[in-house]
Design a protein around this motif. Sequence first.
Motif, PDB file in Angstrom:
ATOM      1  N   ASN A 125       0.842  -1.201   0.000  1.00 13.11           N
ATOM      2  CA  ASN A 125       0.000   0.000   0.000  1.00 13.11           C
ATOM      3  C   ASN A 125       0.875   1.248   0.000  1.00 13.11           C
ATOM      4  O   ASN A 125       1.657   1.466   0.932  1.00 13.11           O
ATOM      5  N   THR A 132      -4.340   6.276  -0.534  1.00 12.91           N
ATOM      6  CA  THR A 132      -3.666   4.979  -0.451  1.00 12.91           C
ATOM      7  C   THR A 132      -4.129   4.081  -1.591  1.00 12.91           C
ATOM      8  O   THR A 132      -5.333   3.866  -1.787  1.00 12.91           O
ATOM      9  N   LYS A 133      -3.162   3.569  -2.347  1.00 11.01           N
ATOM     10  CA  LYS A 133      -3.437   2.664  -3.462  1.00 11.01           C
ATOM     11  C   LYS A 133      -2.461   1.498  -3.414  1.00 11.01           C
ATOM     12  O   LYS A 133      -1.322   1.632  -2.956  1.00 11.01           O
ATOM     13  N   GLU A 134      -2.902   0.363  -3.913  1.00 10.45           N
ATOM     14  CA  GLU A 134      -2.020  -0.795  -4.004  1.00 10.45           C
ATOM     15  C   GLU A 134      -1.104  -0.646  -5.205  1.00 10.45           C
ATOM     16  O   GLU A 134      -1.550  -0.309  -6.303  1.00 10.45           O
ATOM     17  N   ASP A 167      -4.113   8.855  -9.982  1.00  7.94           N
ATOM     18  CA  ASP A 167      -4.720   7.949  -9.006  1.00  7.94           C
ATOM     19  C   ASP A 167      -4.563   8.455  -7.579  1.00  7.94           C
ATOM     20  O   ASP A 167      -5.299   8.043  -6.678  1.00  7.94           O
TER      21      ASP A 167
END
Length: 198
Positions: A125, A132-134, A167
């Motif tokens: 993460n 928060t993005k993977e 993103d």
Amino acid sequence: MKHSITRTLFAAVISIAIPILAQADTWQIDPMHTSVEFTVRHMMISNVKGTFEKTSGTITTAGEVPATVVIDATIEAASINTRVEKRDGHLKSPEFFDVAKFPSITFKSTRIEQAGTAKWKVTGNLTLHGVTKEVILDVDGPTAPVKDPFGNMRSGASATSKIDRRDFGLTFNKALETGGVLVGDEVAISIDVEAIKK
């Protein structure tokens, strides 16, 4: 009888856990020998590179089992350096990283998979600009540990990834008269890490 079984199971779990915990290692990221570099397209014609100069964190392992590795890293957003003071100031502003509001960029791994000899896919993460993005890191290494002149054990690894800055809410841009935009959306990331065993 029930309590006896419970105690037996508890004892069995403890007997397994203690050797694993005893083998656990913690490696401290060495900020003086670690670099985080990014590359982004400028005006559709060239690449601009920059670095974040302040990185810290830990890498923990349970013995030599790769799946047990946990990476926990923090970057100071205000340490961005593209070698142009005016541009760095703009990148720190609310139009980009907004470092006053979001001072830290963090990464914490959630899964590690082997992708070849000494190659790994590290999923984790990434928190950037409050989002928060993977993301997935392609990792080479780690190197075999070596002892430095001061008796510390050191190891290193390198990683690459790509993200879309949109993103993470980094959407500032300007259209060009000739077509295209001022700043590319894809950001290439290159990381070289050196860590010291604690």
